[in-house]
Design an enzyme around this catalytic site. Structure first.
Site, PDB file in Angstrom:
ATOM      1  N   ALA A 145       0.844  -1.271  -0.107  1.00  0.00           N
ATOM      2  CA  ALA A 145       0.027   0.083  -0.014  1.00  0.00           C
ATOM      3  C   ALA A 145       0.846   1.113  -0.076  1.00  0.00           C
ATOM      4  O   ALA A 145       0.610   2.298   0.613  1.00  0.00           O
ATOM      5  CB  ALA A 145      -0.914  -0.098   1.214  1.00  0.00           C
ATOM      6  N   GLY A 170       0.638   0.952  -4.708  1.00  0.00           N
ATOM      7  CA  GLY A 170      -0.530   0.539  -4.263  1.00  0.00           C
ATOM      8  C   GLY A 170      -1.794   1.578  -3.834  1.00  0.00           C
ATOM      9  O   GLY A 170      -2.977   1.220  -4.149  1.00  0.00           O
ATOM     10  N   ILE A 201       3.788 -10.175   4.009  1.00  0.00           N
ATOM     11  CA  ILE A 201       3.174 -11.083   2.833  1.00  0.00           C
ATOM     12  C   ILE A 201       4.087 -12.388   3.065  1.00  0.00           C
ATOM     13  O   ILE A 201       3.438 -13.309   2.621  1.00  0.00           O
ATOM     14  CB  ILE A 201       3.229 -10.434   1.601  1.00  0.00           C
ATOM     15  CG1 ILE A 201       2.271 -11.459   0.547  1.00  0.00           C
ATOM     16  CG2 ILE A 201       4.507 -10.287   0.842  1.00  0.00           C
ATOM     17  CD1 ILE A 201       0.858 -11.522   1.093  1.00  0.00           C
ATOM     18  N   CYS A 253      38.518  -5.328   2.494  1.00  0.00           N
ATOM     19  CA  CYS A 253      39.733  -4.481   2.712  1.00  0.00           C
ATOM     20  C   CYS A 253      39.658  -3.093   2.203  1.00  0.00           C
ATOM     21  O   CYS A 253      39.856  -2.155   2.619  1.00  0.00           O
ATOM     22  CB  CYS A 253      40.770  -5.151   1.775  1.00  0.00           C
ATOM     23  SG  CYS A 253      40.327  -5.789   0.204  1.00  0.00           S
TER      24      CYS A 253
END
Lengths: 330, 468
Positions: free
Chosen positions: B24, B28, B95, B172
Site C-alpha cells: 500500500a 498501491g 506477505i 579491505c
C-alpha cells in the site's frame, strides 16, 4: 516563469525529499512559483490536479461551470459521491487541498465560452490546462495562451481512450546529455536548448500526403480522436452507449478514414467500442500522469518536452507521441 | 449509468472478483483508488509499513495526521470514503509471513503486486505459481516503470530473468582503501553500530529487513523525535529515517571521504544510497569473513551469472526514488491488465514499459510485441538444480540458511535434507545445535546434493555443493 532564490523550508525538504532527489532543488523551486489554471474537473482533470498539487506548485485554480453527475463516479475521486448536482470545480477543492496544504487551491465557476481574453491576461496564471473541452474552445484557449505567453495543455479521456496536446510556444529548457568516452565511462553534460511548438489549430489541421510514411505509421488513436471530435461537433455530447451511438460512430469512422484513404480496419470495431461511455479511472490515471509529468518538465524548464500530441491506445496499452502541425515563421 | 466501454459481462466479472493488492505504498495507493472506481468490490490489501512524512508527496491516500499509522489500514479507510459500499480488508503484516500460505492465495481471482523489493516479489511469484492464480507484477523507478503478467505456463515468471542483486564490497576496501564515496558510507555505518549499537548485525534477519522496505523502499515510521534519553544498557538501532543517526553517518562518511581525497556528497544523496539499496551495509558479516558472492560465480546459474567480482564491488547504482506520476501511470496499466485477464484476453497483456524518452517510433508507453519465452533454466518455474561454489570448511549451516537460502534465494522457511538427514529444519530450534558447524562438519563433501524445500512457498530446489 519567475525564478526564485528563496530556500525551501525544512518542512518542504522533508515532504518533497524523494522528488527533489530525482529532479533537483532548482526544479522544485520553480515548481513552487508556478500558478495554474485547470479548466474541466472531469476524471482526467482530477488526476492532473492530484499529481500537480502533490508536486508542490504555488497555486491552482479549478474552473468549471458544470455540475457533478453520475458518469463521473467512475473516475472523479476528488468529489464525494453524495455531491451530485454541485459545481465540479467547487466540489473538488476540499479533497485537493488535503493532498498538500502548502498549495493554494481555489475554484471559479464561470462559463468557459463566455470568458474574455482579459480573464487570462490578468497575470494570475503561468499555465492553462483545458480538459474535456470542445474543439473550437480548445482552439480559442490555445490562441489566447499563445498571444499572452502562457503555457498550454489540452486533453481528454472518453471511455478507455485518451489524448493530450501540448503547446509551450517557444520553450527554453536544459537537458542532460550523456557522452560516452570509453566503454565504462559516461560523462554527463547539461546543455541549454529551445523548442518551438505549433498551435492547436495547426495541429488539428495537419494534412498528410496520401500513402506517406507518417500516415502509415500513425496510431489508430489519431483517427479515433478525429471521430470523437466530429461526433461531439454533431451531437454536442460524447458517445454514451453502443446501442445509442454505434451507427453514428461507424458512419463517422467510414467518412474520416475515407478522407485519409485508409481502410476501415485501421480503426477496428473494438477500438470504436472503447470510445464509448464515461471516462475510465485507470485510463485517466495513465493519461493524467503523462500530462502531469510534461507539466512538471515545462514548469521546471528541465528535460526535453514530448512534442506535441500524446495518444493512449487501450487495445495494446501503447502510448505514443506524434508531432502534429507546423511552426509558423520557420 | 455504467462503464459502457467494456462489456456487461466483464462488468459482472469485475464486481464478483476477489483481488489481493500486495503493498500500500506509492503504486498501491494509486492502484486501490483505480480498483474502487473501476467497480471492484472485494479487495484485500497487505502492507507491514507505517506512514512517513516523505511518503506524502505521492502516497495520496495518506495525510500528515496519519504519519506513524499502518499504511494498509489508512489506505482502507481512505478508499471507503471513495465508496463506502466496497469491501476492503486490510492486513498490517508481512506477505512473507506463513499465515499467508498457498491456501490464502488460492481464494483470489487475481493478485496485484505493488511492491518494490526483490525478496517479497519473488515470494509472491512463487505463491501465485503454486496457487495457480494470475499475478500482475509491477515496479517503478524514477520516470520509468513496468507492468508484467505472470501466468503459469504462458509467461515468464518473476524469477526467469536476472534481477539486480544487492551490492557488496570487499572488506579491505571498506577498511583501508576506500576509492568511492559509497565505501565511506558503509564504513560510517559500521562505525555507528560499533559505537552505539548493541545488537550484533549478525542477528538481523536479512529476509525480514528486505520485506520491511516494501512499498517504495521507505523506512518505517517517523523517528524525527530523538530527544528521549536511552536507559542504562540500551542501545541505538540503525535507522536511516532517524535524523541524528543519518547526520552522524553522513558527517563521518564525508570526513573519511575528504581524508581519502574522494569528492563529498550531500546528506540527501547519502540517505538515498540507503533507500536505493535496503541491504546496504547489512551484509557486513559475510563481506568481512569471506567473499560472499564468490560462491555464485558458477556458469550454469543464470540468475547469478552476472555477478562477476568487478560487478559486485562496483559502486551502488544511482539513487532512483519513486514519484507520483510514474506510480499513477503504472497503477492505471495494472488495472487495464487486470480487466484483460478477467476478460480472457491474455494476448493483450504483454509486458508494458513506461519510458522516460520516446523510442524511435515515438512511443513512451511501449508494450512488448510477443510473450518472451519462458526460461527453461529458471530455478523457480522449471525443475533445475543449482550449483553452490563455496569453501565447505568455512560456510556454516547458519550462513547457508540466512545468507544463501533466505537472503539470495528469497526462501521463508527452508528445510534442507542431506541424504536422509535434516540439516536445516523449518521447525524452530530443531537444528540449532549444529547451526555453527561448517558444511564439512555435518558431512557435506564436494558434490553433495542438498534437497531444499520451502513448505510455505510450495517450492523445492536441489543444490549441488562444489568445494572451492
Amino acid at each position: 516563469m519567475v525564478e526564485t532564490s528563496t530556500q525551501l523550508t525544512a518542512d518542504e525538504e522533508k515532504l518533497y525529499d524523494r522528488q527533489i532527489r530525482l529532479w533537483g532543488i532548482e526544479s522544485q523551486k520553480r515548481l513552487r512559483t508556478a500558478r495554474l489554471l485547470l479548466i474541466g474537473l472531469s476524471g482526467l482533470g482530477a488526476e492532473v490536479a492530484k499529481n500537480i498539487v502533490l508536486s508542490g506548485i504555488k497555486s491552482i485554480t479549478f474552473l468549471d461551470d458544470k455540475p457533478y453527475t453520475k458518469e463521473l463516479a467512475f473516475s472523479q475521486f476528488l468529489i464525494p459521491l453524495e455531491k451530485i448536482g454541485e459545481n465540479r470545480a467547487e466540489a473538488s477543492v476540499e479533497r485537493a487541498q488535503i493532498l498538500n496544504p502548502l498549495v493554494e487551491v481555489s475554484a471559479e465557476t464561470h462559463k468557459i465560452a463566455e470568458l474574455t481574453e482579459d480573464y487570462f491576461t490578468s497575470a494570475r496564471w503561468d499555465v492553462v490546462i483545458a480538459i474535456g473541452q470542445e474543439e473550437p474552445q480548445v482552439k480559442r484557449l490555445d490562441a489566447i495562451c499563445r498571444r499572452n505567453g502562457l503555457k498550454f495543455f489540452a486533453g481528454e479521456v472518453s471511455g478507455m481512450f485518451g489524448y493530450f496536446f501540448t503547446d509551450l510556444n517557444t520553450h527554453s529548457y536544459t537537458k542532460t546529455i550523456k557522452n560516452r568516452l570509453k566503454k565504462d565511462e559516461v560523462v554527463e553534460e547539461t546543455v541549454k536548448s529551445e523548442m518551438k511548438f505549433p498551435s492547436f489549430e495547426s495541429a488539428v489541421n495537419q494534412e498528410f500526403e496520401k500513402g506517406s510514411r507518417k500516415l502509415r505509421n500513425l496510431d489508430p488513436s489519431y483517427f479515433a480522436l478525429k471521430i470523437l471530435f466530429k461526433f461531439r461537433e454533431e451531437k454536442s455530447r460524447n458517445p454514451v452507449s453502443l446501442e445509442e451511438d454505434w451507427d453514428a460512430l461507424d458512419l463517422l469512422r467510414n467518412r474520416i478514414l475515407a478522407k485519409y484513404d485508409q481502410p476501415k480496419e485501421r480503426v477496428p470495431d473494438e477500438f470504436l467500442e472503447a470510445l464509448v461511455g464515461p471516462e475510465m479511472g485507470p485510463v485517466c490515471a495513465i493519461v493524467g500522469s503523462i500530462l502531469s509529468q510534461e507539466l512538471i518538465k515545462a514548469i521546471s524548464c528541465q528535460d526535453e518536452p514530448h512534442k506535441n500530441t500524446f495518444f493512449f491506445n487501450p487495445l495494446n496499452n501503447k502510448g505514443t507521441v506524434v508531432n502534429l502541425g507546423t511552426v509558423a515563421d520557420q | 449509468m455504467a462503464l459502457t466501454c467494456i462489456s456487461s459481462d466483464l462488468r459482472g466479472k469485475i464486481k464478483s472478483s476477489k483481488v489481493l493488492v500486495v503493498g500500500a505504498g506509492g503504486i498501491g495507493c494509486e492502484l486501490l483508488k483505480n480498483l474502487v472506481f473501476t467497480g471492484f468490490e472485494d479487495i484485500e490489501v497487505i502492507d507491514l509499513d507505517t506512514i512517513d512524512v516523505s511518503n506524502l508527496n505521492r502516497q495520496f491516500l495518506f495525510q500528515r495526521q496519519h504519519v506513524g499509522r499502518p499504511k494498509a489500514k489508512v489506505a482502507e479507510e481512505s478508499c471507503l470514503k471513495f465508496n463506502p459500499n466496497v469491501k476492503i480488508k486490510s492486513h498490517c503484516a508481512n506477505i512473507m509471513n506463513k499465515d499467508y500460505g498457498i491456501s490464502y492465495f488460492s481464494q483470489f481471482n487475481l493478485v496485484l503486486n505493488a511492491l518494490d523489493n526483490r525478496a517479497a516479489r519473488a515470494h509472491v511469484n512463487r505463491m501465485c505459481l503454486g496457487a495457480n492464480v494470475p499475478l500482475i507484477d509491477s515496479g517503478t523507478s524514477g520516470y520509468k516503470g513496468q507492468v508484467e503478467l505472470i501466468y503459469r505456463g504462458l509467461t515468464l515468471c518473476y524469477e526467469c530473468t536476472p534481477k539486480e542483486a544487492p551490492k557488496t564490497f570487499p572488506a579491505c576496501t571498506i577498511r583501508t582503501t576506500p576509492t568511492e564515496h559509497i565505501h565511506c558510507i558503509i564504513w560510517s555505518k559500521y562505525l555507528f553500530t560499533s559505537l552505539f549499537g548493541g545488537v550484533s548485525e549478525d542477528e538481523e534477519d536479512v529476509a525480514t529487513v528486505s520485506a520491511e522496505n516494501g512499498g517504495d523502499g521507505d523506512g518505517s515510521g517517523d523517528k524525527s523525535n530523538a530527544e528521549e534519553k536511552l536507559a542504562e544498557g540500551e542501545n541505538l538501532v540503525w535507522d536511516k529515517d532517524d535524523e541524528p543517526a543519518m547526520n552522524f553517518v553522513a558527517a563521518t562518511a564525508n570526513i573519511r571521504a575528504h581524508v581519502y581525497g574522494i569528492p563529498l556528497k550531500s546528506k540527501f544523496e547519502i540517505k538515498g544510497e540507503f533507500e536505493s539499496d535496503p541491504f546496504l551495509g547489512r551484509f557486513n558479516k559475510y563481506v568481512l569473513r569471506f567473499q560472499f558472492f564468490d560462491f555464485f560465480l558458477q556458469k550454469d546459474f543464470p540468475f547469478f551469472h552476472r555477478l562477476t567480482f568487478s560487478n559486485v564491488s562496483a559502486m551502488a547504482g544511482n539513487i532512483i526514488p519513486a514519484i507520483a506520476t510514474s506510480n499513477a501511470c503504472i497503477a492505471g496499466l495494472i488495472v487495464l491488465f487486470a480487466l484483460k485477464v478477467l476478460d480472457g484476453k491474455l494476448e493483450q497483456c504483454k509486458t508494458v514499459y513506461l519510458q522516460q524518452e520516446l523510442n524511435s517510433r515515438g512511443a513512451l508507453i511501449t508494450p512488448e510485441t510477443v510473450f518472451t519465452p519462458r526460461n527453461p533454466n529458471c530455478f523457480v518455474c522449471s525443475s533445475q538444480s543449482i550449483n553452490l561454489v563455496t569453501d565447505i570448511s568455512k560456510l556454516t549451516i547458519r550462513d547457508l540458511e540466512k545468507s544463501v537460502l533466505k537472503g539470495r534465494l528469497s526462501m521463508v522457511e527452508p528445510e534442507v535434507m542431506l541424504d536422509q538427514r535434516i540439516i536445516i529444519s523449518s521447525e524452530e530450534g530443531e537444528t540449532d545445535g549444529i547451526s555453527n558447524q561448517s558444511l564439512q562438519d555435518v558431512g557435506v563433501i564436494s558434490g553433495s546434493l542438498l534437497k531444499v524445500e520451502d513448505f510455505v512457498q510450495n517450492y523445492e530446489i536441489k543444490i549441488v555443493i562444489v568445494h572451492k
